[in-house]
Design a protein around this motif. Structure first.
Motif, PDB file in Angstrom:
ATOM      1  N   UNK A 177      53.712 -29.791 -36.986  1.00  0.00           N
ATOM      2  CA  UNK A 177      54.677 -28.853 -36.415  1.00  0.00           C
ATOM      3  C   UNK A 177      55.129 -29.357 -35.053  1.00  0.00           C
ATOM      4  N   UNK A 178      56.438 -29.337 -34.833  1.00  0.00           N
ATOM      5  CA  UNK A 178      57.023 -29.814 -33.589  1.00  0.00           C
ATOM      6  C   UNK A 178      57.788 -28.683 -32.906  1.00  0.00           C
ATOM      7  N   UNK A 185      66.870 -34.753 -25.429  1.00  0.00           N
ATOM      8  CA  UNK A 185      65.999 -34.264 -26.491  1.00  0.00           C
ATOM      9  C   UNK A 185      64.538 -34.376 -26.069  1.00  0.00           C
ATOM     10  N   UNK A 186      63.814 -33.259 -26.119  1.00  0.00           N
ATOM     11  CA  UNK A 186      62.387 -33.225 -25.814  1.00  0.00           C
ATOM     12  C   UNK A 186      61.637 -32.692 -27.023  1.00  0.00           C
ATOM     13  N   UNK A 187      60.535 -33.354 -27.347  1.00  0.00           N
ATOM     14  CA  UNK A 187      59.775 -32.991 -28.532  1.00  0.00           C
ATOM     15  C   UNK A 187      58.287 -33.011 -28.224  1.00  0.00           C
ATOM     16  N   UNK A 188      57.611 -31.930 -28.536  1.00  0.00           N
ATOM     17  CA  UNK A 188      56.172 -31.837 -28.358  1.00  0.00           C
ATOM     18  C   UNK A 188      55.535 -31.405 -29.668  1.00  0.00           C
ATOM     19  N   UNK A 189      54.316 -31.887 -29.910  1.00  0.00           N
ATOM     20  CA  UNK A 189      53.600 -31.556 -31.139  1.00  0.00           C
ATOM     21  C   UNK A 189      52.840 -30.258 -30.940  1.00  0.00           C
ATOM     22  N   UNK A 190      53.108 -29.282 -31.804  1.00  0.00           N
ATOM     23  CA  UNK A 190      52.399 -28.006 -31.754  1.00  0.00           C
ATOM     24  C   UNK A 190      51.026 -28.140 -32.388  1.00  0.00           C
ATOM     25  N   UNK A 191      50.943 -28.849 -33.508  1.00  0.00           N
ATOM     26  CA  UNK A 191      49.680 -29.050 -34.204  1.00  0.00           C
ATOM     27  C   UNK A 191      49.926 -29.686 -35.560  1.00  0.00           C
ATOM     28  N   UNK A 204      49.893 -20.601 -35.997  1.00  0.00           N
ATOM     29  CA  UNK A 204      50.509 -21.216 -34.812  1.00  0.00           C
ATOM     30  C   UNK A 204      51.438 -22.376 -35.166  1.00  0.00           C
ATOM     31  N   UNK A 205      51.391 -22.846 -36.418  1.00  0.00           N
ATOM     32  CA  UNK A 205      52.334 -23.893 -36.832  1.00  0.00           C
ATOM     33  C   UNK A 205      53.713 -23.333 -37.160  1.00  0.00           C
ATOM     34  N   UNK A 206      53.821 -22.013 -37.272  1.00  0.00           N
ATOM     35  CA  UNK A 206      55.110 -21.362 -37.571  1.00  0.00           C
ATOM     36  C   UNK A 206      55.729 -21.899 -38.855  1.00  0.00           C
ATOM     37  N   UNK A 207      54.908 -22.099 -39.864  1.00  0.00           N
ATOM     38  CA  UNK A 207      55.402 -22.619 -41.135  1.00  0.00           C
ATOM     39  C   UNK A 207      56.106 -21.518 -41.912  1.00  0.00           C
TER      40      UNK A 207
END
Length: 343
Positions: free
Chosen positions: A105-106, A115-121, A149-152
């Motif tokens: 999940x990003x 563009x900013x990208x962080x890994x949620x998990x 928390x991955x918001x899938x």
């Protein structure tokens, strides 16, 4: 994945192969803890003899069993290295490496064109799904128990088909097979991939991270989805777009409006007053002034000041005059002090 060869074997696409190659042969070469493996490396008794100092081979895995259904492994291989040190002499070190699919999940943020990208998990737990149902093309590995928390998307089935797993396992087994042989003068590598892995043994964790990043980018860019939307990628969240916006502060419009109304009022008032007093609208023309007589009292003050510099200004410049109409109809400039109305 596509089918190739005479027998229609499943093989990875060209872009997937390129990602694997670039991941293996990386300039940022990265050691996982040694684990038990079924591979062996023969240590010669004669130091001058030619022997293998490094061997890599696919395995069924001990810490990471490739046949496990709890993770979608597509490659498990062992690395054995012969190391010589002053303290311990010759020793053999081994590492078990494993690669598997996971759901990641990003959090994406684009601000001012950056563009900013962080890994949620990420999540790796799977179960073996059989053909029919879901979005699988036949049997495969389906990810289960995704945390909140991955918001899938709860309506989406995240899975990897058996065809993709089989193709990648076959391809990776060929690449992760080889040896490095050494004699007194040189090293002989069985392939370029084996040379890259040999160079990475001193920092294996960083090498695997670079490898997995290349594979992740490949799957995200060229992977095809089967989500009922024609393969369209859908992102949950809010989006904003910059657009021109004009806000009018109407209070400022009263100023020019009031000035315009005042000018019209002044104009019409001047016209009305001029009409009432019989004043003609020729004051802006210099020609009528030539036909207006100047009072004799003013001429007396002038005397010989006509041919003297600033003579007229000094003699009669401070006299206030007004234009009057005599009884005979002649216009005349006369001093206001001589005006009988002011007497």
């Amino acid at each position: 994945m596509r089918r190739g060869g005479y027998l229609g074997d499943l093989v990875p696409s060209l872009s997937t192969k390129a990602a694997i190659y670039s991941g293996i042969i990386s300039t940022e070469m990265p050691r996982l803890p040694g684990v038990d493996s079924g591979n062996t490396l023969d240590v010669p008794m004669d130091p001058a003899a030619e022997f293998n100092i490094f061997k890599v081979a696919p395995s069924n895995g001990s810490s990471h069993p490739i046949k496990s259904t709890n993770r979608a492994y597509f490659s498990v291989f062992d690395m054995l290295s012969l190391v010589q040190s002053e303290d311990q002499g010759l020793s053999v070190t081994g590492s078990e490496c494993a690669l598997w699919f996971c759901v990641q999940s990003f959090k994406l943020l684009i601000f001012d064109g950056t563009h900013n990208e962080t890994i949620v998990g990420n999540w790796s737990t799977t179960e073996l799904a059989h053909a029919g149902g879901g979005n699988l093309h036949g049997a495969g590995y389906s990810f289960i128990g995704l945390p909140e928390h991955l918001n899938a998307d709860n309506t989406t089935t995240y899975s990897v088909s058996n065809e993709a797993i089989t193709a990648l396992r076959t391809f990776m087994a060929d690449i992760t097979s080889g040896v490095v042989r050494a004699d007194t003068n040189m090293l002989d590598y069985s392939s370029d991939w084996v040379e890259a892995m040999w160079n990475a043994t001193n920092n294996l964790e960083a090498w695997l991270e670079s490898f997995t990043q290349a594979m992740t980018a490949e799957f995200r860019i060229n992977g095809r989805l089967s989500n009922g939307l024609g393969g369209t990628k859908v992102y949950a969240g809010s989006a904003t777009q910059l657009a021109p916006f004009i806000r009018v502060q109407w209070w400022w419009m009263f100023y020019p409006g009031c000035m315009l109304l005042i000018s019209f009022y002044y104009f019409f008032r001047t016209v009305v007053i001029s009409a009432r007093h019989g004043v003609s609208a020729w004051k802006g023309d210099a020609l009528p002034m030539l036909f207006v007589r100047v009072d004799d009292n003013i001429h007396v003050h002038v005397r010989d000041g006509m041919d003297v510099p600033d003579g007229l200004m000094e003699r009669v410049g401070n006299i206030r005059i007004a234009m009057y109409r005599d009884e005979d109809g002649q216009w005349r400039f006369r001093s206001t002090r001589d005006d009988p109305k002011e007497a």
